[in-house]
Scaffold this motif. Structure first.
Motif, PDB file in Angstrom:
ATOM      1  N   PRO A   1      47.401  11.192  52.030  1.00 49.85           N
ATOM      2  CA  PRO A   1      46.263  12.071  51.725  1.00 49.85           C
ATOM      3  C   PRO A   1      44.933  11.329  51.870  1.00 49.85           C
ATOM      4  O   PRO A   1      44.837  10.133  51.569  1.00 49.85           O
ATOM      5  CB  PRO A   1      46.508  12.473  50.267  1.00 49.85           C
ATOM      6  CG  PRO A   1      47.389  11.403  49.714  1.00 49.85           C
ATOM      7  CD  PRO A   1      48.232  10.925  50.856  1.00 49.85           C
ATOM      8  N   ARG A   2      43.930  12.064  52.355  1.00 55.50           N
ATOM      9  CA  ARG A   2      42.574  11.523  52.356  1.00 55.50           C
ATOM     10  C   ARG A   2      42.031  11.563  50.927  1.00 55.50           C
ATOM     11  O   ARG A   2      42.613  12.185  50.040  1.00 55.50           O
ATOM     12  CB  ARG A   2      41.684  12.322  53.307  1.00 55.50           C
ATOM     13  CG  ARG A   2      42.165  12.271  54.765  1.00 55.50           C
ATOM     14  CD  ARG A   2      41.130  12.854  55.702  1.00 55.50           C
ATOM     15  NE  ARG A   2      41.583  12.771  57.099  1.00 55.50           N
ATOM     16  CZ  ARG A   2      41.989  13.802  57.821  1.00 55.50           C
ATOM     17  NH1 ARG A   2      41.999  15.021  57.288  1.00 55.50           N
ATOM     18  NH2 ARG A   2      42.380  13.640  59.070  1.00 55.50           N
ATOM     19  N   GLN A   3      40.904  10.929  50.715  1.00 57.29           N
ATOM     20  CA  GLN A   3      40.367  10.777  49.365  1.00 57.29           C
ATOM     21  C   GLN A   3      40.132  12.117  48.672  1.00 57.29           C
ATOM     22  O   GLN A   3      40.347  12.247  47.460  1.00 57.29           O
ATOM     23  CB  GLN A   3      39.049   9.984  49.415  1.00 57.29           C
ATOM     24  CG  GLN A   3      38.518   9.606  48.047  1.00 57.29           C
ATOM     25  CD  GLN A   3      37.321   8.686  48.143  1.00 57.29           C
ATOM     26  OE1 GLN A   3      36.838   8.396  49.221  1.00 57.29           O
ATOM     27  NE2 GLN A   3      36.835   8.210  47.012  1.00 57.29           N
ATOM     28  N   SER A   4      39.722  13.124  49.433  1.00 53.43           N
ATOM     29  CA  SER A   4      39.376  14.417  48.838  1.00 53.43           C
ATOM     30  C   SER A   4      40.563  15.383  48.761  1.00 53.43           C
ATOM     31  O   SER A   4      40.429  16.487  48.226  1.00 53.43           O
ATOM     32  CB  SER A   4      38.254  15.076  49.647  1.00 53.43           C
ATOM     33  OG  SER A   4      38.674  15.300  50.995  1.00 53.43           O
ATOM     34  N   GLU A   5      41.728  14.968  49.261  1.00 50.32           N
ATOM     35  CA  GLU A   5      42.871  15.874  49.344  1.00 50.32           C
ATOM     36  C   GLU A   5      43.807  15.717  48.147  1.00 50.32           C
ATOM     37  O   GLU A   5      44.021  14.615  47.650  1.00 50.32           O
ATOM     38  CB  GLU A   5      43.647  15.629  50.640  1.00 50.32           C
ATOM     39  CG  GLU A   5      42.871  16.015  51.887  1.00 50.32           C
ATOM     40  CD  GLU A   5      43.595  15.671  53.165  1.00 50.32           C
ATOM     41  OE1 GLU A   5      43.335  16.327  54.187  1.00 50.32           O
ATOM     42  OE2 GLU A   5      44.417  14.728  53.153  1.00 50.32           O
ATOM     43  N   ARG A   6      44.392  16.855  47.743  1.00 51.59           N
ATOM     44  CA  ARG A   6      45.314  16.864  46.608  1.00 51.59           C
ATOM     45  C   ARG A   6      46.642  17.499  47.018  1.00 51.59           C
ATOM     46  O   ARG A   6      46.664  18.505  47.728  1.00 51.59           O
ATOM     47  CB  ARG A   6      44.703  17.621  45.422  1.00 51.59           C
ATOM     48  CG  ARG A   6      43.558  16.875  44.752  1.00 51.59           C
ATOM     49  CD  ARG A   6      43.002  17.652  43.578  1.00 51.59           C
ATOM     50  NE  ARG A   6      42.331  18.865  44.020  1.00 51.59           N
ATOM     51  CZ  ARG A   6      41.062  18.895  44.435  1.00 51.59           C
ATOM     52  NH1 ARG A   6      40.346  17.781  44.476  1.00 51.59           N
ATOM     53  NH2 ARG A   6      40.518  20.039  44.800  1.00 51.59           N
ATOM     54  N   HIS A   7      47.719  16.905  46.508  1.00 53.13           N
ATOM     55  CA  HIS A   7      49.073  17.408  46.781  1.00 53.13           C
ATOM     56  C   HIS A   7      49.218  18.824  46.232  1.00 53.13           C
ATOM     57  O   HIS A   7      48.826  19.122  45.103  1.00 53.13           O
ATOM     58  CB  HIS A   7      50.097  16.489  46.120  1.00 53.13           C
ATOM     59  CG  HIS A   7      51.521  16.935  46.303  1.00 53.13           C
ATOM     60  ND1 HIS A   7      52.223  16.715  47.460  1.00 53.13           N
ATOM     61  CD2 HIS A   7      52.358  17.611  45.467  1.00 53.13           C
ATOM     62  CE1 HIS A   7      53.442  17.221  47.333  1.00 53.13           C
ATOM     63  NE2 HIS A   7      53.550  17.769  46.142  1.00 53.13           N
TER      64      HIS A   7
ATOM     65  N   GLU B   1      47.653  21.428  47.135  1.00 55.29           N
ATOM     66  CA  GLU B   1      46.459  22.243  47.384  1.00 55.29           C
ATOM     67  C   GLU B   1      46.061  22.197  48.858  1.00 55.29           C
ATOM     68  O   GLU B   1      45.808  23.233  49.474  1.00 55.29           O
ATOM     69  CB  GLU B   1      45.296  21.769  46.526  1.00 55.29           C
ATOM     70  CG  GLU B   1      44.016  22.581  46.737  1.00 55.29           C
ATOM     71  CD  GLU B   1      42.882  22.113  45.852  1.00 55.29           C
ATOM     72  OE1 GLU B   1      41.712  22.466  46.156  1.00 55.29           O
ATOM     73  OE2 GLU B   1      43.146  21.396  44.863  1.00 55.29           O
ATOM     74  N   HIS B   2      46.017  20.995  49.412  1.00 59.82           N
ATOM     75  CA  HIS B   2      45.672  20.850  50.823  1.00 59.82           C
ATOM     76  C   HIS B   2      46.926  20.703  51.686  1.00 59.82           C
ATOM     77  O   HIS B   2      47.034  21.306  52.754  1.00 59.82           O
ATOM     78  CB  HIS B   2      44.758  19.634  51.009  1.00 59.82           C
ATOM     79  CG  HIS B   2      43.469  19.753  50.257  1.00 59.82           C
ATOM     80  ND1 HIS B   2      43.301  19.246  48.988  1.00 59.82           N
ATOM     81  CD2 HIS B   2      42.293  20.342  50.589  1.00 59.82           C
ATOM     82  CE1 HIS B   2      42.073  19.496  48.568  1.00 59.82           C
ATOM     83  NE2 HIS B   2      41.450  20.166  49.512  1.00 59.82           N
TER      84      HIS B   2
END
Length: 212
Positions: free
Chosen positions: A46-52, A54-55
């Motif tokens: 995941p990138r810094q702004s991504e959440r499992h 949700e994205h």
């Protein structure tokens, strides 16, 4: 593979990395809350702004292969060194309920979806130029130079397949690109078979025939 016919609209958004797909999709969904977003499973980090959840659903390669072998994916692809897949059960259940659904996938996945769902609406989002795409990838500062170069080469290959889409949206001016997407969604809802499935009394009142 068996073709499946829809009771709702299935939108498939395809775009090179950096074309602004995610921002456009989120803006579209805010303006059209009746459309559900399918969440893909991927093996990339995941990138810094991504959440499992949700994205993406982030899994390791062993887990992905296990899900793949068990037929859990409607489509899957290997892109930029990582696996991506779309949950078959989620898509089938959503469409069976008559809910519109949007997928964000690559060209490989879009081709697989179109074979299964011939009525799916494929939308390709393109940048105004490859040079602008390169500028955007540098500006978002998420990848190193080698990764950016790989994404640019991948984008060139994807652009060669843009003709496979039903619609082409150029993301030069954001507001115009969003308006184009909204118009596609609105027009898709007026397709003959969807109107009859959502308003069955129309056929009775007007003597309309069911779509073949």
């Amino acid at each position: 593979m068996e073709q499946r016919f829809l009771k709702a609209s299935l939108f498939v958004i395809v775009a090179p990395s950096g074309a602004g797909k995610t921002t456009l999709v989120h803006a579209l969904l805010r303006s059209r809350p009746g459309i559900k977003l399918s969440i893909s499973t991927t093996t990339r980090l995941p990138r810094q702004s991504e959440r499992h959840g949700e994205h993406y659903f982030f899994v390791d390669e062993a887990r992905f292969v296990e899900l793949q072998k068990n037929g859990q994916f409607l489509e899957s692809a290997f892109v930029h060194g990582h696996y991506y897949g779309t949950s078959s059960s989620f898509v089938d259940e959503t469409l069976a309920n008559g809910d519109d659904l949007l997928l964000e996938i690559d060209c490989q996945g879009a081709s697989q979806i179109k074979r299964l769902f011939p009525e799916a609406v494929i939308i390709f989002i393109a940048p105004p130029s490859v040079e602008e795409l390169r500028r955007r990838l540098h500006a978002r500062a998420q990848d190193d130079e080698a990764t950016i170069a790989r994404r640019i080469e991948g984008a060139k290959k994807e652009l060669q397949r843009a003709h496979e889409a039903d619609y082409l949206v150029i993301n030069d001016d954001f507001d115009q690109a969003l308006l184009d997407l909204q118009r596609i969604v609105e027009a898709s809802a007026l397709r003959y078979h969807l109107r009859l499935s959502r308003f069955p009394l129309l056929a009775e009142r007007l003597g309309l025939r069911s779509a073949p």
